[in-house]
Scaffold this active site. Structure first.
Site, PDB file in Angstrom:
ATOM      1  N   GLU A  88       0.751  -1.227   0.307  1.00 54.06           N
ATOM      2  CA  GLU A  88      -0.024   0.161   0.099  1.00 54.06           C
ATOM      3  C   GLU A  88       0.938   1.201  -0.166  1.00 54.06           C
ATOM      4  OE1 GLU A  88      -3.070  -0.994  -1.123  1.00 54.06           O
ATOM      5  OE2 GLU A  88      -2.480   1.328  -1.055  1.00 54.06           O
TER       6      GLU A  88
HETATM    7  C1  LIG Z   1       2.652  -9.580   0.575  1.00 52.38           C
HETATM    8  C2  LIG Z   1       2.352  -8.682  -0.411  1.00 52.38           C
HETATM    9  C3  LIG Z   1       1.151  -8.341  -0.723  1.00 52.38           C
HETATM   10  C4  LIG Z   1       0.902  -7.405  -1.772  1.00 52.38           C
HETATM   11  N1  LIG Z   1      -0.391  -6.983  -2.140  1.00 52.38           N
HETATM   12  C5  LIG Z   1      -0.625  -6.321  -3.608  1.00 52.38           C
HETATM   13  C6  LIG Z   1      -2.018  -6.075  -3.940  1.00 52.38           C
HETATM   14  O1  LIG Z   1      -2.797  -6.774  -3.419  1.00 52.38           O
HETATM   15  N2  LIG Z   1      -2.197  -5.368  -5.226  1.00 52.38           N
HETATM   16  C7  LIG Z   1      -0.844  -4.636  -5.599  1.00 52.38           C
HETATM   17  O2  LIG Z   1      -1.124  -3.894  -6.718  1.00 52.38           O
HETATM   18  N3  LIG Z   1       0.103  -4.763  -4.954  1.00 52.38           N
HETATM   19  C8  LIG Z   1       0.571  -5.530  -3.948  1.00 52.38           C
HETATM   20  N4  LIG Z   1       1.716  -5.712  -3.407  1.00 52.38           N
HETATM   21  C9  LIG Z   1       2.662  -4.851  -3.806  1.00 52.38           C
HETATM   22  C10 LIG Z   1       3.393  -3.559  -2.981  1.00 52.38           C
HETATM   23  O3  LIG Z   1       2.447  -2.818  -2.850  1.00 52.38           O
HETATM   24  C11 LIG Z   1       4.701  -3.279  -3.521  1.00 52.38           C
HETATM   25  O4  LIG Z   1       5.384  -4.146  -3.145  1.00 52.38           O
HETATM   26  C12 LIG Z   1       5.127  -1.675  -2.962  1.00 52.38           C
HETATM   27  O5  LIG Z   1       4.229  -0.716  -3.396  1.00 52.38           O
HETATM   28  C13 LIG Z   1       6.490  -1.512  -3.236  1.00 52.38           C
HETATM   29  O6  LIG Z   1       6.867  -1.867  -4.583  1.00 52.38           O
HETATM   30  P1  LIG Z   1       8.132  -2.881  -5.058  1.00 52.38           P
HETATM   31  O7  LIG Z   1       8.026  -3.961  -4.545  1.00 52.38           O
HETATM   32  O8  LIG Z   1       8.326  -2.750  -6.664  1.00 52.38           O
HETATM   33  O9  LIG Z   1       9.388  -2.103  -4.542  1.00 52.38           O
HETATM   34  P2  LIG Z   1      10.205  -0.823  -5.072  1.00 52.38           P
HETATM   35  O10 LIG Z   1       9.316   0.057  -5.509  1.00 52.38           O
HETATM   36  O11 LIG Z   1      11.264  -1.292  -6.176  1.00 52.38           O
HETATM   37  O12 LIG Z   1      10.961   0.000  -3.748  1.00 52.38           O
HETATM   38  C14 LIG Z   1      12.135  -0.517  -3.254  1.00 52.38           C
HETATM   39  C15 LIG Z   1      12.643   0.427  -2.348  1.00 52.38           C
HETATM   40  O13 LIG Z   1      13.039   1.634  -2.906  1.00 52.38           O
HETATM   41  C16 LIG Z   1      12.264   2.694  -2.379  1.00 52.38           C
HETATM   42  N5  LIG Z   1      11.655   3.813  -3.267  1.00 52.38           N
HETATM   43  C17 LIG Z   1      11.072   3.451  -4.509  1.00 52.38           C
HETATM   44  N6  LIG Z   1      10.878   4.494  -5.355  1.00 52.38           N
HETATM   45  C18 LIG Z   1      11.432   5.369  -4.598  1.00 52.38           C
HETATM   46  C19 LIG Z   1      11.139   6.857  -4.508  1.00 52.38           C
HETATM   47  N7  LIG Z   1      10.779   7.795  -5.632  1.00 52.38           N
HETATM   48  N8  LIG Z   1      11.859   7.676  -3.341  1.00 52.38           N
HETATM   49  C20 LIG Z   1      12.162   6.908  -2.387  1.00 52.38           C
HETATM   50  N9  LIG Z   1      12.535   5.659  -2.411  1.00 52.38           N
HETATM   51  C21 LIG Z   1      11.938   4.803  -3.206  1.00 52.38           C
HETATM   52  C22 LIG Z   1      10.995   2.069  -1.595  1.00 52.38           C
HETATM   53  O14 LIG Z   1      10.393   2.839  -0.634  1.00 52.38           O
HETATM   54  C23 LIG Z   1      11.719   0.724  -1.141  1.00 52.38           C
HETATM   55  O15 LIG Z   1      12.356   0.863   0.259  1.00 52.38           O
HETATM   56  C24 LIG Z   1       1.973  -6.640  -2.268  1.00 52.38           C
HETATM   57  C25 LIG Z   1       3.300  -6.828  -1.908  1.00 52.38           C
HETATM   58  C26 LIG Z   1       3.365  -7.954  -1.087  1.00 52.38           C
HETATM   59  C27 LIG Z   1       4.807  -8.136  -0.529  1.00 52.38           C
END
Ligand SMILES: Cc1cc2nc3c(=O)[nH]c(=O)nc-3n(C[C@H](O)[C@H](O)[C@H](O)COP(=O)(O)OP(=O)(O)OC[C@H]3O[C@@H](n4cnc5c(N)ncnc54)[C@H](O)[C@@H]3O)c2cc1C
Length: 572
Positions: free
Chosen positions: A430
C-alpha cells in the site's frame, strides 16, 4: 490466554480522545449512536475472539496453495470468511442502498483493528473488498454499481486490487498492462501483475479484479492509466457468475509471513473488463481505493501490535527468572526494569497509533457527512501518518513482544514470531512507508503547512488546558508542539523537494510522537492523577516523546550530507 479483542479501548477513545460524538450528531450517522456503536463493538469482538483468532495459526502452518490452477485456502478460512460475510462485516461502511450497513468508518476501523489482531491473513480479504466497494461507489456507472456492489457487500464475491508489475512497484506509472476497446462497451485487458493479495480463493462465487492498464492513446506515466473491473467469471444476463474470463493465477509467492493470504502472479490474457471512471482517469479512481486501504493497512499494524502485546504480557506475568528487584512484586520477569520498560513502550505506542487511526477515521466520516473541506484536508493529512506510524508500531511492538519472550520468542510454537513475520509486509505494501513519508512532506504540505499548524495549535491548546493539573507533562507537550511548528516551517520552506524527502521519514515519526503526547495527555485529564492511563501518559511523555527531538535533527539535515556519501563510499 487467547487473543481478546480490545472493544473497551475503542469505547474510551471514541468517548474521550477523538470527537466521535460529532460524527453521530450528523444526519448521516445519527443511527450510529452510543448504544448502537457499543453493540457493534461487542458483537465484533465476539467474532474476533471466537471465530478469527482460532484461525491465526492455521494460516501460518498451512498456507494457501495453488492446485491445478485453483487456490486452496488454509483450513478453516472458508468458514471464517462465511461468518464475516453473514455477519455483514465486509461492508460495514458501504452504502445501505447496495447492501452495506452505512455505518461510520470510525466503527469499521475499530472492527478492522480488532480483526487484524485476531487473524491478519484472513482479515486482508474483506479489507480488499472494502476498498473496492468504495472505489466503485465513487467511480462506477450505475449499472456496474447495481450489479457488483450488493455481491461484494454480501461477501458472495470478493474484490482485489491489481497495480503492481515487475517493473512498476512504487512507480505505478511505469506499468505496461494494456487495454483495448472491444467496441461493445467492454475492453480486452492484457498484462501480468505481481504480488496480488487474495487474487483467488475457494470460498467466494466470484473474484473481481480492479486492474490498472493503459489504453492505446494513454499518455506515458500515471496520467495515461485507466482502471478496469475484470471479474474472474463474467456475470451472465441474470448477474450470476458465468463463463470463465481469460485470466489466471500463474503462481503463489513463498513469503516471510502472512502465509494464509495467497499472494499471486496474475496473468490477464485478453480478459474482458469494464472501464471504471473516466478513460485515463484510473489513478484518481484507484486513489479512492488506495486511501481507504492506507487507513486499513495502518490499522492492521495496530491490530497486530495489540495481539503481540497481549501475548508478551501474558508470558511476562508467568515466566520467572532471577530475584525480583521490587518489594511485593509478582516474582516474574515483569518485575525486571527492562521487561517493564518494553511492556510499557508497547502499550503506550499502541494507544498512540490507535488514537491517530481513529482521528483519521473520524475526519473521514465528518468529511463525508458534512462535505467540510477542512475535514477532507485533515483526513488526507493524517492518512500517511496512520499508515506509516501504525505499521511501524506494528513491527516494533511485535519485535519487542518477541524480545520479552527471550529464547521462546524465537521458537515458532510460541506464536510471538508469527506476529513479527506477518506484520512486516504492512510497512511495505500500500505504498512503502518511505513513500508515505514523501507524500506527507510534499503533497500533504502543499497548503504551506496550514493543516500541520492547525493540528499543532490544537495540541498546544490541549497542553494549556492541562497545565494546572499536570504542569510538567503539559509543559513538555507544549514545547514539543512548538518545536514541531518550527520544524514544519523549515520543511515547507525547502524549495528543493529532495531536501524534504531526505528527512521525510524522521519528520513523520516526530509528528506522530507529538500527536501521541496529546492523546496521552487527554487520557490523563479524563482519568485524573491516580490512574493507570495517567501513569502510562507520564511514561510516554517522559521517556518516549523526547525521541521527536533526535528525529527532527535528522529531518532538518537536508539532502546534501546524504549525497556527500557517494555510491563509491557505500561500496568501499
Ligand atoms: C505480501 C504482499 C502483498 C501485496 N499485495 C498487493 C496487492 O494486492 N496489489 C498490488 O497491486 N500490489 C501488492 N503488493 C505490492 C506492494 O504494494 C509493492 O511491493 C510496494 O508498493 C513496493 O513496490 P516494490 O516492491 O516494487 O518496491 P520498489 O518500488 O522497487 O521499492 C524498493 C525500495 O525503494 C524505495 N523507493 C522506490 N521508489 C522510491 C522513490 N521514488 N523515492 C524514495 N524511495 C523509493 C521504496 O520505498 C523501497 O524501500 C503486495 C506486496 C507484498 C509483498
Amino acid at each position: 490466554m487467547p487473543f481478546r479483542a480490545p472493544a473497551d479501548e475503542f469505547r474510551f477513545i471514541c468517548k474521550h480522545i477523538v470527537p466521535y460524538g460529532d460524527v453521530t450528531t450528523t444526519e448521516m450517522f445519527a443511527h450510529a449512536d452510543e448504544d448502537v456503536s457499543d453493540a457493534i463493538l461487542t458483537e465484533a469482538a465476539k467474532v474476533c475472539d471466537e471465530v478469527l483468532a482460532p484461525l491465526q495459526r492455521n494460516g501460518d502452518l498451512t498456507p494457501a496453495v495453488l492446485e491445478n490452477g485453483v487456490v486452496r485456502t488454509s483450513p478453516g478460512f472458508a468458514d471464517g470468511f462465511k461468518a464475516l460475510a453473514e455477519g455483514g462485516w465486509v461492508s460495514m461502511s458501504g452504502s445501505e442502498e447496495f447492501g452495506g450497513m452505512g455505518l461510520p468508518v470510525t466503527l469499521s476501523t475499530a472492527v478492522n483493528d480488532m480483526m487484524s489482531g485476531a487473524c491478519l491473513a484472513l482479515q486482508l480479504n474483506p479489507l480488499m473488498s472494502q476498498g473496492q466497494i468504495e472505489a466503485l461507489e465513487h467511480h462506477a456507472s450505475d449499472e456496474m454499481k447495481a450489479l457488483y456492489l450488493p455481491k461484494l457487500a454480501s461477501g458472495e464475491w470478493c474484490g482485489t486490487m491489481n497495480l503492481t508489475e515487475a517493473h512498476a512497484g512504487s512507480d505505478v506509472g511505469a506499468l505496461s498492462s494494456k487495454a483495448e476497446d472491444n467496441g461493445d462497451g467492454t475492453y480486452a485487458v492484457n498484462g501480468q501483475k505481481i504480488f496480488i493479495s487474495w487474487a483467488d480463493n475457494d470460498f467466494s462465487e466470484n473474484v473481481c479484479h480492479l486492474v490498472l492498464a493503459r489504453l492505446p492513446d494513454g499518455a506515458p506515466g500515471t496520467k495515461g492509466i485507466s482502471l478496469f473491473l475484470v471479474p474472474r467469471n463474467i456475470p451472465d444476463a441474470d448477474g450470476n457468475p458465468g463463463e470463465k474470463n481469460s485470466l489466471r493465477v500463474v503462481s503463489l509467492e513463498h513469503k516471510l509471513g502472512l502465509h494464509g493470504s495467497p499472494t499471486a502472479v496474475m496473468s490477464f490474457e485478453g480478459a474482458k473488463g469494464w472501464l471504471v471512471g473516466e478513460k485515463h482517469g484510473g489513478m484518481k479512481a484507484m486513489f479512492t481505493m488506495m486511501n481507504n486501504a492506507r487507513l486499513g493497512v495502518g490499522t492492521q499494524g495496530v491490530g497486530v501490535a495489540e495481539a503481540a502485546y497481549q501475548k508478551a504480557l501474558e508470558y511476562a506475568l508467568d515466566r520467572k527468572q532471577g530475584r525480583s528487584p521490587v518489594e511485593g512484586g509478582t516474582g516474574t520477569i515483569a518485575d525486571h526494569a527492562d521487561v517493564r520498560r518494553m511492556l510499557a513502550r508497547m502499550k503506550a505506542d499502541i494507544f498512540v497509533a490507535r488514537s491517530i487511526e481513529m482521528a483519521t477515521a473520524v475526519a473521514l466520516d465528518l468529511a463525508k457527512a458534512t462535505g467540510d473541506e477542512l475535514q477532507i484536508a485533515r483526513a488526507a493529512f493524517l492518512t500517511p501518518i496512520t499508515k506509516a506510524f501504525g505499521t511501524d508500531t506494528g513491527s516494533t511492538v511485535a519485535n519487542l513482544g518477541l524480545q520479552v519472550h527471550g529464547g521462546m520468542g524465537f521458537i515458532e510454537e510460541t506464536g510471538a514470531a508469527q506476529f513479527v513475520r506477518d506484520v512486516r509486509v504492512t510497512q511495505i505494501y500500500e505504498g512503502t512507508n518511505g513513500i508515505q513519508a514523501m507524500d506527507f512532506v510534499a503533497r500533504k504540505m502543499m497548503d504551506g503547512g496550514e493543516m500541520a499548524f492547525r493540528l499543532l495549535e490544537e495540541i498546544e491548546q490541549c497542553a494549556e488546558e492541562a497545565r494546572a493539573k499536570f504542569p510538567n507533562m503539559a509543559g513538555s507537550v507544549w514545547s514539543a508542539a512548538e518545536n514541531m511548528r518550527e520544524a514544519t516551517e523549515w520543511m515547507v520552506s525547502q524549495k528543493d523537494m529532495n531536501d524534504r524527502f531526505a528527512g521525510a521519514v524522521p519528520f513523520l515519526f516526530a509528528f506522530a510522537r507529538v500527536l501521541g503526547s496529546c492523546a496521552h495527555l487527554r487520557a490523563a485529564m479524563v482519568c485524573g492523577p491516580d490512574h493507570a492511563r495517567t501513569r502510562l501518559a507520564r511514561f510516554y511523555i517522559t521517556r518516549m516523546l523526547p525521541e521527536y527531538e533526535a528525529a527532527l535533527a535528522e529531518a532538518r539535515s537536508g539532502a546534501s550530507d546524504l549525497y556527500a556519501l557517494t555510491v563509491e563510499d557505500l561500496t568501499a
